[in-house]
Design a protein around this motif. Sequence first.
Motif, mmCIF file in Angstrom:
data_model
loop_
_atom_site.group_PDB
_atom_site.id
_atom_site.type_symbol
_atom_site.label_atom_id
_atom_site.label_comp_id
_atom_site.label_asym_id
_atom_site.label_seq_id
_atom_site.Cartn_x
_atom_site.Cartn_y
_atom_site.Cartn_z
ATOM 1 N N GLY A 179 -1.291 10.561 4.145
ATOM 2 C CA GLY A 179 -2.080 11.664 3.607
ATOM 3 C C GLY A 179 -2.508 11.430 2.181
ATOM 4 N N VAL A 180 -2.348 10.199 1.703
ATOM 5 C CA VAL A 180 -2.678 9.851 0.320
ATOM 6 C C VAL A 180 -3.700 8.713 0.318
ATOM 7 N N ARG A 181 -4.816 8.921 -0.358
ATOM 8 C CA ARG A 181 -5.838 7.873 -0.444
ATOM 9 C C ARG A 181 -5.442 6.835 -1.496
ATOM 10 N N ALA A 182 -6.022 5.646 -1.341
ATOM 11 C CA ALA A 182 -5.773 4.581 -2.307
ATOM 12 C C ALA A 182 -6.298 4.980 -3.672
ATOM 13 N N ARG A 183 -5.598 4.568 -4.704
ATOM 14 C CA ARG A 183 -6.045 4.847 -6.071
ATOM 15 C C ARG A 183 -7.284 4.028 -6.387
ATOM 16 N N PRO B 68 0.264 16.832 11.088
ATOM 17 C CA PRO B 68 1.219 17.622 10.288
ATOM 18 C C PRO B 68 1.085 17.316 8.798
ATOM 19 N N ASP B 69 1.242 18.326 8.000
ATOM 20 C CA ASP B 69 1.218 18.151 6.551
ATOM 21 C C ASP B 69 2.533 17.496 6.124
ATOM 22 N N VAL B 70 2.421 16.419 5.360
ATOM 23 C CA VAL B 70 3.610 15.695 4.902
ATOM 24 C C VAL B 70 4.552 16.614 4.135
ATOM 25 N N LEU C 292 -6.236 -1.934 7.091
ATOM 26 C CA LEU C 292 -5.032 -1.170 6.783
ATOM 27 C C LEU C 292 -5.319 0.087 5.971
ATOM 28 N N ASP C 293 -6.354 0.077 5.158
ATOM 29 C CA ASP C 293 -6.593 1.187 4.235
ATOM 30 C C ASP C 293 -6.649 2.549 4.938
ATOM 31 N N PRO C 294 -7.493 2.734 5.960
ATOM 32 C CA PRO C 294 -7.515 4.049 6.624
ATOM 33 C C PRO C 294 -6.234 4.363 7.376
ATOM 34 N N VAL C 295 -5.537 3.338 7.828
ATOM 35 C CA VAL C 295 -4.271 3.554 8.540
ATOM 36 C C VAL C 295 -3.224 4.115 7.584
ATOM 37 N N VAL C 296 -3.076 3.497 6.420
ATOM 38 C CA VAL C 296 -2.088 3.963 5.451
ATOM 39 C C VAL C 296 -2.467 5.346 4.930
ATOM 40 N N THR C 297 -3.759 5.589 4.752
ATOM 41 C CA THR C 297 -4.210 6.918 4.325
ATOM 42 C C THR C 297 -3.825 7.969 5.356
ATOM 43 N N ALA D 248 0.830 -1.208 0.000
ATOM 44 C CA ALA D 248 0.000 0.000 0.000
ATOM 45 C C ALA D 248 0.861 1.253 0.000
ATOM 46 N N LEU D 249 1.934 1.251 0.771
ATOM 47 C CA LEU D 249 2.831 2.409 0.804
ATOM 48 C C LEU D 249 3.483 2.641 -0.554
ATOM 49 N N SER D 250 3.955 1.572 -1.149
ATOM 50 C CA SER D 250 4.595 1.676 -2.456
ATOM 51 C C SER D 250 3.609 2.148 -3.512
ATOM 52 N N ASP D 251 2.378 1.625 -3.446
ATOM 53 C CA ASP D 251 1.358 1.968 -4.432
ATOM 54 C C ASP D 251 0.978 3.440 -4.340
ATOM 55 N N ARG D 252 0.876 3.960 -3.126
ATOM 56 C CA ARG D 252 0.428 5.344 -2.950
ATOM 57 C C ARG D 252 1.552 6.355 -3.123
ATOM 58 N N LEU D 253 2.746 5.961 -2.719
ATOM 59 C CA LEU D 253 3.856 6.906 -2.734
ATOM 60 C C LEU D 253 4.774 6.754 -3.929
ATOM 61 N N GLY D 254 4.657 5.614 -4.625
ATOM 62 C CA GLY D 254 5.587 5.338 -5.704
ATOM 63 C C GLY D 254 6.997 5.152 -5.184
ATOM 64 N N ASP D 255 7.083 4.764 -3.905
ATOM 65 C CA ASP D 255 8.384 4.650 -3.238
ATOM 66 C C ASP D 255 8.438 3.323 -2.493
ATOM 67 N N PRO D 256 9.248 2.374 -2.942
ATOM 68 C CA PRO D 256 9.331 1.073 -2.275
ATOM 69 C C PRO D 256 9.845 1.171 -0.851
ATOM 70 N N LEU D 257 10.492 2.278 -0.499
ATOM 71 C CA LEU D 257 10.999 2.447 0.867
ATOM 72 C C LEU D 257 9.979 3.109 1.777
ATOM 73 N N GLY D 258 8.810 3.455 1.233
ATOM 74 C CA GLY D 258 7.735 3.953 2.066
ATOM 75 C C GLY D 258 7.941 5.333 2.648
ATOM 76 N N GLY D 259 8.763 6.166 2.031
ATOM 77 C CA GLY D 259 8.925 7.529 2.501
ATOM 78 C C GLY D 259 9.470 7.641 3.909
ATOM 79 N N GLY D 260 10.314 6.694 4.308
ATOM 80 C CA GLY D 260 10.874 6.718 5.658
ATOM 81 C C GLY D 260 10.166 5.788 6.618
ATOM 82 N N LEU D 261 9.068 5.168 6.170
ATOM 83 C CA LEU D 261 8.341 4.212 7.005
ATOM 84 C C LEU D 261 8.897 2.805 6.756
ATOM 85 N N ILE D 262 9.360 2.160 7.801
ATOM 86 C CA ILE D 262 9.926 0.811 7.715
ATOM 87 C C ILE D 262 8.916 -0.158 8.312
#
Length: 215
Positions: free
Chosen positions: A210-214, A144-146, A201-206, A41-55
């Motif tokens: 700050g990004v909703r699922a596509r 906080p705004d990302v 997980l959906d509302p948690v990742v959102t 979900a993190l990769s899908d929303r952020l386009g980042d396999p590292l999750g933007g700092g989230l491990i």
Amino acid sequence: MTAPEGRGIAGHEDSDTFRILHVSTGNVCRSPITERLTRHALSDRLGDPLGGGLIVESAGTWGHEGAPMEANAELVLADFGADYSGFVGRELLDEHVIRADLVLTATRDHRAQVISMGHSAGLRTFTLKEFTRLVRAIDPATLPDVRDEGMVERARSLVRAAAALRGWLLAPSVDADEVTDPYGAPITFFRSIGDEINQALDPVVTALTGVRARP
């Protein structure tokens, strides 16, 4: 042996990463599914396999150290297009709890076991469904705004807000915060558990990103 540096609400917050630890019993069914669906979900929303700092990691209170995940768990992840390769089971250790900024467990018993390990884990340990319920009640505008403060700071604020709500927003039933163990069950039951986890997980990742699922 030197203890790992403390993390989370009670620890040092000078790192540019935020660790999410998923916990179940054997670390071969529920927590692997939850770990890999979170990463997906993190990769899908952020386009980042590292999750933007989230491990995102997982472990089991009676973890099968070095074991692969159950074959049916792999099939469930494949249904969602999530990567199940390279998974290795782990037994839950003190160092995992110490390093985690957020611990999400399958059941209340797992939550109690994590908290009993100490390390100031109480304010950052929830069942997955409990955390989902609390997150739904948090106004995203209060986080906080990302773009301004980054995803890690947003994640930390989310955990603090959820912890503050815990005593006020109670579960509607005894089992509402539980994810049933599918170990040994047929694939149809595994898939129902996978759907349940994904929905939680959906509302948690959102909220974290700050990004909703596509659609």
